[in-house]
Scaffold this motif. Structure first.
Motif, mmCIF file in Angstrom:
data_model
loop_
_atom_site.group_PDB
_atom_site.id
_atom_site.type_symbol
_atom_site.label_atom_id
_atom_site.label_comp_id
_atom_site.label_asym_id
_atom_site.label_seq_id
_atom_site.Cartn_x
_atom_site.Cartn_y
_atom_site.Cartn_z
ATOM 1 N N THR B 118 47.370 20.919 97.088
ATOM 2 C CA THR B 118 47.831 19.969 98.357
ATOM 3 C C THR B 118 47.624 18.757 97.916
ATOM 4 O O THR B 118 48.435 17.656 98.508
ATOM 5 C CB THR B 118 46.555 20.421 99.480
ATOM 6 N N PHE B 119 46.654 18.262 96.991
ATOM 7 C CA PHE B 119 46.478 16.695 96.816
ATOM 8 C C PHE B 119 46.729 16.170 95.578
ATOM 9 O O PHE B 119 47.175 14.979 95.263
ATOM 10 C CB PHE B 119 44.948 16.466 96.771
ATOM 11 N N LYS B 178 41.397 10.479 92.673
ATOM 12 C CA LYS B 178 42.054 11.215 93.972
ATOM 13 C C LYS B 178 41.249 12.048 94.303
ATOM 14 O O LYS B 178 41.103 12.179 95.560
ATOM 15 C CB LYS B 178 43.521 12.037 93.468
ATOM 16 N N ASP B 210 38.513 5.425 98.013
ATOM 17 C CA ASP B 210 39.772 6.381 98.422
ATOM 18 C C ASP B 210 39.864 7.545 97.832
ATOM 19 O O ASP B 210 40.959 7.780 97.416
ATOM 20 C CB ASP B 210 40.946 5.579 98.510
ATOM 21 N N PHE B 211 39.052 8.372 97.751
ATOM 22 C CA PHE B 211 39.147 9.700 97.083
ATOM 23 C C PHE B 211 38.565 10.823 98.045
ATOM 24 O O PHE B 211 37.810 10.394 98.800
ATOM 25 C CB PHE B 211 38.626 9.682 95.712
ATOM 26 N N ARG B 233 29.813 18.164 103.385
ATOM 27 C CA ARG B 233 30.663 18.318 104.779
ATOM 28 C C ARG B 233 29.913 17.674 105.901
ATOM 29 O O ARG B 233 30.522 17.272 106.787
ATOM 30 C CB ARG B 233 31.237 19.482 104.772
ATOM 31 N N ALA B 234 28.592 18.221 106.121
ATOM 32 C CA ALA B 234 27.714 18.155 107.179
ATOM 33 C C ALA B 234 27.483 16.639 107.443
ATOM 34 O O ALA B 234 27.393 15.920 108.449
ATOM 35 C CB ALA B 234 26.398 18.929 107.211
ATOM 36 N N ASP B 236 29.552 14.427 106.337
ATOM 37 C CA ASP B 236 30.776 13.395 106.146
ATOM 38 C C ASP B 236 31.100 12.876 107.506
ATOM 39 O O ASP B 236 31.119 13.737 108.326
ATOM 40 C CB ASP B 236 31.778 14.081 105.816
ATOM 41 N N ARG B 237 31.388 11.449 107.567
ATOM 42 C CA ARG B 237 31.991 10.950 108.950
ATOM 43 C C ARG B 237 33.443 10.289 108.392
ATOM 44 O O ARG B 237 33.864 9.861 109.574
ATOM 45 C CB ARG B 237 30.932 9.931 109.498
ATOM 46 N N THR B 238 33.688 10.478 107.338
ATOM 47 C CA THR B 238 35.104 10.091 106.870
ATOM 48 C C THR B 238 36.371 10.824 106.891
ATOM 49 O O THR B 238 37.509 10.508 106.671
ATOM 50 C CB THR B 238 34.859 9.243 105.456
ATOM 51 N N GLY B 239 35.867 12.109 106.920
ATOM 52 C CA GLY B 239 37.038 13.033 106.715
ATOM 53 C C GLY B 239 37.316 13.617 105.447
ATOM 54 O O GLY B 239 38.504 14.121 105.171
ATOM 55 N N ARG B 240 36.565 12.926 104.366
ATOM 56 C CA ARG B 240 37.064 13.142 103.180
ATOM 57 C C ARG B 240 36.449 14.008 102.137
ATOM 58 O O ARG B 240 36.845 14.255 101.004
ATOM 59 C CB ARG B 240 36.778 11.786 102.275
ATOM 60 N N GLU B 263 39.031 18.360 107.516
ATOM 61 C CA GLU B 263 39.686 18.040 108.320
ATOM 62 C C GLU B 263 40.961 18.909 109.126
ATOM 63 O O GLU B 263 41.555 19.771 108.276
ATOM 64 C CB GLU B 263 40.315 16.730 108.138
ATOM 65 N N SER B 265 43.863 17.903 109.844
ATOM 66 C CA SER B 265 45.091 17.730 109.078
ATOM 67 C C SER B 265 45.362 18.198 107.857
ATOM 68 O O SER B 265 46.467 18.481 107.331
ATOM 69 C CB SER B 265 45.439 16.229 109.329
ATOM 70 N N PHE B 266 44.298 18.290 107.084
ATOM 71 C CA PHE B 266 44.198 19.002 105.795
ATOM 72 C C PHE B 266 44.519 20.379 105.979
ATOM 73 O O PHE B 266 45.501 21.068 105.320
ATOM 74 C CB PHE B 266 42.831 18.625 105.154
#
Lengths: 410, 410
Positions: B118-119, B178, B210-211, B233-234, B236-240, B263, B265-266
């Motif tokens: 995906t990435f 990335k 930005d990764f 993941r708990a 995370d507030r950035t969706g990353r 997320e 969208s991912f």
């Protein structure tokens, strides 16, 4: 996570994902799946065909025999034996296959995907039959390749037209395919079978124009009439034929185990890039289940069940469909390809057909570009014979509602 | 097919396959796997931990309850319920997760591969811990990316050093990652756990530079001491943050079912490119098995079994290893990371160690480039406590044979 605006992160996707992330017909599937109507849409095996009890006893005896190996990484003797079970059965169909020419997968879709990952670069050209299996189209799209549809007729892929197309592309300096994807037996969605002569000619073209042939054969063993042409892989002397197959139609979709047969040098790369995991438990279970000719007996029973459904669908179509509708004449597999009279748009008609009490898949789902608007794929695999007749009656009613009345002397 | 020289066809492979098709340490695994020695090498669960009988009764009651749905495409109610079972358990660990933030996979390896597909574009940069899980290294290599190792210490990934490296790269106009891949709990191979402060700082760096952060947590629930830091993941507030997990260590490897939490969208893209197939039978089986708190009770029992093995390994190391050998102190998971005295080459010593009666994985297997020559990963998950002691004694003998005798007063 709630506070994030994750659309901001789309730039992190790979190039191919960014280019292909739009549109999919899979959304439309849900309305079809959830419809209260006779299911002539999906290629699902009929429910009574599943070996529930046999799989429980296979699990019991697998654990009894293997103890703690059955659930371990790699599994035990039965999981180890599955490649030989598959190679044996391939040899029965004329394919000269050792276990080092065999790669196990999580079903046929994973098999096609593994071939894609091994051979395709973005911008490569892939030839497919037009129409073709929509799941394969979806996978090819994920790899950012150009997909070109090839003509078909009642004998399958039109290999003469393909030869002309390849020669024209070569002459014009246009891209030649890296891979050609074909479903030679009881084609999805048309139900037709590729003749032996064409199979041989296709392999010659693959050698001349330097591409591989991916032969996807999930239905080949479900033959109800006539005799089987040799698998493309059995005719291959160039190493270019890659054969994908699955137990989804001969054991059950839920066990999701498939395989690829190909040259050893290809299989080495499939094994290396493989990341589908090793469901050793399921593999052991299938090998245990397949012992003592049980799979062969099951396939005979499946053929009887599907033959009855196929016959019923052909009778119902003949009896019920309005003039101007034509359909293919499959010798096996799951599908009949129907062409409706002029003026019918199969995708637009679907909601009315569901109201009448039947679902199908519109032909347009099976084309890389445009095409198939007047067509539908009907599956006779899932419903009972009585339901099939009901479903075809509902379809006939929907078609009649779309078309002007036919003259009495027609 | 026998007549073909299929090496002629290598030019048909994708660019990435052609560039990466050489070398793999997986060949070496066979000699380790087949050795007649105490297995301290692979991260296999101990055999008695597998729920054989429970899975047979789960299969029986699944078929009884669902009839013919259990083996169909998509499965029945239990297969449908598995995402909610997983989301529930994620929420118990502080992760705000709905089923639309969840993608099921065929195990953790398939999860990592799905994230890669995906990435990652060829030429992208991926940061990994140094050392890291060799299976992940193998997958990243398949995508033609540059893999850069990041320093670690007893608190896991050295996030301060990472910040310096990122700043230096940015200043020098060098490629930024990335994706950063981390195993925060009971790291494979070192056994260490990433502190909460570092988890938070890592997420800040992901936003600044930005990764995405891929958190692979197969062992997190197998904790024998202390309390759990929140999953990345708990926090995370950035969706990353993307979280990969599996039932391989809590139910059994053979059921090969994993998942990704990320997320929505991912997840939409994971679902779209997914080609691993849907083993609906196994999913239904796990959901049926997990009912009524059975999975929680199983995890408690597993923790007791692994704690005993971990304790025994630590005692044996203390008691038996020659001076100059050090090792990590894992609070959970499967692995201890050992550093041998100067002059020992763990890869070269392996055949002698096998002769002494033990297998391990040489540290060099876990590095993207050079490194780990004096290290070994010992797994305490597979052997019995008595075998673990035997294995450590054999290892100590092998080390002694490689190193000069230690002075009596040392």
């Amino acid at each position: 996570m709630d506070g994030s605006d994750s659309d901001d992160l789309d730039h992190l996707f790979s190039e191919t994902v960014r280019e292909t992330k739009g549109g999919s017909v899979y959304g439309a599937w849900r309305s079809i799946r959830d419809a209260d109507a006779v299911p002539l849409s999906f290629g699902f095996p009929y429910p009574e065909s599943f070996p529930n009890d046999e799989l429980v006893s296979a699990a019991e005896s697998l654990f009894e025999y293997e103890g703690d190996c059955a659930l371990q990484y790699g599994g035990g003797e039965y999981a180890d034996a599955l490649p030989e079970v598959i190679a044996d059965r391939a040899r029965d169909r004329g394919i000269d296959c050792t276990t080092s020419q065999l790669h196990l997968t999580n079903g046929a879709t994973n098999a096609i995907d593994t071939v894609c990952q091994t051979f395709l670069d973005p911008g490569d050209t892939v030839f497919v039959e037009s129409p073709t299996f929509m799941g394969a189209l979806r996978l090819f799209r994920n790899y950012g390749v150009d997909i070109e549809g090839c003509e078909m007729d009642a004998d399958g892929l039109d290999v003469g037209a393909l030869a002309d197309e390849l020669a024209a592309r070569e002459a014009a300096g246009e891209p030649l395919p890296k891979l050609l994807y074909t479903i030679p037996n009881f084609h999805n969605p048309t139900g037709v079978t590729l003749s032996e002569g064409r199979r041989r000619r296709l392999l010659e073209l693959a050698e001349t124009y330097d591409f591989v042939v991916l032969e996807d054969d999930p239905y080949g063993q479900l033959r109800y009439d006539g005799s089987e042409p040799p698998p493309i892989r059995a005719l291959d002397r160039t190493g270019r034929a890659i054969r994908a197959n699955t137990f989804s139609k001969t054991v059950a979709p839920g066990v999701r185990t498939g395989w690829i047969i190909a040259e050893e040098s290809f299989v080495e790369q499939f094994e290396r890039i493989n990341a589908g995991g090793e469901p050793s438990y399921t593999r052991g279970l299938i090998a245990r289940y397949a012992e003592d000719g049980r799979l062969e007996r099951a396939i005979e029973e499946l053929c009887a069940g599907y033959r009855e459904r196929r016959d019923r669908m052909m009778e119902s179509l003949t009896e019920r469909m309005p003039a101007g509708t034509t359909w293919s004449d499959p010798d096996g597999g799951f599908f009949v390809w129907v062409e409706f009279p002029e003026g019918v748009d199969a995708e637009a008609m679907l909601p009315d057909a569901i109201d009448e009490g039947v679902t199908y898949l519109p032909g347009s789902f099976f084309y890389a570009d445009d095409g198939g608007t007047r067509h539908a794929r009907l599956s006779f695999s899932h419903a009972s014979p009585a339901e099939i007749d009901e479903g075809v009656a509902a379809l006939a009613a929907a078609v009649r509602a779309e078309t002007p009345p036919v003259e009495a002397d027609d």
